[in-house]
Design a protein around this motif. Structure first.
Motif, PDB file in Angstrom:
ATOM      1  N   UNK A  20       0.814  -1.211   0.000  1.00  0.00           N
ATOM      2  CA  UNK A  20       0.000   0.000   0.000  1.00  0.00           C
ATOM      3  C   UNK A  20       0.850   1.266   0.000  1.00  0.00           C
ATOM      4  N   UNK A  21       2.015   1.221   0.623  1.00  0.00           N
ATOM      5  CA  UNK A  21       2.890   2.392   0.576  1.00  0.00           C
ATOM      6  C   UNK A  21       3.494   2.585  -0.808  1.00  0.00           C
ATOM      7  N   UNK A  26       3.549   6.052  -5.829  1.00  0.00           N
ATOM      8  CA  UNK A  26       3.085   6.356  -7.180  1.00  0.00           C
ATOM      9  C   UNK A  26       2.248   7.635  -7.178  1.00  0.00           C
ATOM     10  N   UNK A  27       1.391   7.786  -6.187  1.00  0.00           N
ATOM     11  CA  UNK A  27       0.576   8.996  -6.088  1.00  0.00           C
ATOM     12  C   UNK A  27       1.416  10.245  -5.928  1.00  0.00           C
ATOM     13  N   UNK A  47      -3.989  12.346  -5.501  1.00  0.00           N
ATOM     14  CA  UNK A  47      -4.335  12.446  -4.075  1.00  0.00           C
ATOM     15  C   UNK A  47      -5.186  11.261  -3.625  1.00  0.00           C
ATOM     16  N   UNK A  48      -6.065  10.806  -4.501  1.00  0.00           N
ATOM     17  CA  UNK A  48      -6.862   9.618  -4.187  1.00  0.00           C
ATOM     18  C   UNK A  48      -5.957   8.416  -3.959  1.00  0.00           C
ATOM     19  N   UNK A  49      -4.932   8.255  -4.806  1.00  0.00           N
ATOM     20  CA  UNK A  49      -3.989   7.153  -4.615  1.00  0.00           C
ATOM     21  C   UNK A  49      -3.260   7.268  -3.284  1.00  0.00           C
ATOM     22  N   UNK A  53      -3.792   4.568  -0.251  1.00  0.00           N
ATOM     23  CA  UNK A  53      -2.657   3.766   0.185  1.00  0.00           C
ATOM     24  C   UNK A  53      -2.343   3.912   1.655  1.00  0.00           C
ATOM     25  N   UNK A  54      -2.571   5.101   2.205  1.00  0.00           N
ATOM     26  CA  UNK A  54      -2.237   5.339   3.614  1.00  0.00           C
ATOM     27  C   UNK A  54      -3.294   4.761   4.560  1.00  0.00           C
TER      28      UNK A  54
END
Length: 92
Positions: A20-21, A26-27, A47-49, A53-54
């Motif tokens: 996920x990080x 990538x984001x 920003x959605x990515x 991910x966080x």
């Protein structure tokens, strides 16, 4: 929720955090490479990515800390350290 179920089944939370990080990386790379004034849709997607991910990593890290520390005193201290680390965004 899916992350929590599968990380419990596989008994490995670290690899899920790495996955996920990498989405967050990538984001941020997209955000660095695009001008948000010219392409707001691409910046919004980046920003959605980052958020997508966080969010799983927060719950995963809290659970990971709680499961790795055996006595109650160590568990409470470790959870407090995780919470203090999450307050760093207030100082920036």
């Amino acid at each position: 929720m899916v992350t929590a179920v599968y990380s419990d089944k596989l008994k490995s939370r670290g690899w899920f955090n790495v996955f996920f990080m990498s989405i967050v990386v990538v984001g941020y790379a997209i955000l660095l490479g695009v001008n948000p004034v010219e392409k707001p849709g691409v910046a919004y997607f980046a920003l959605f990515l980052c958020v997508a991910g966080v969010a799983p990593c927060i719950a995963n890290t809290i659970t990971w800390t709680g499961n790795n520390m055996a006595p109650v005193l160590k568990r409470g201290t470790g959870m407090g350290m995780v919470r203090i680390g999450k307050l760093s965004s207030l100082f920036s």
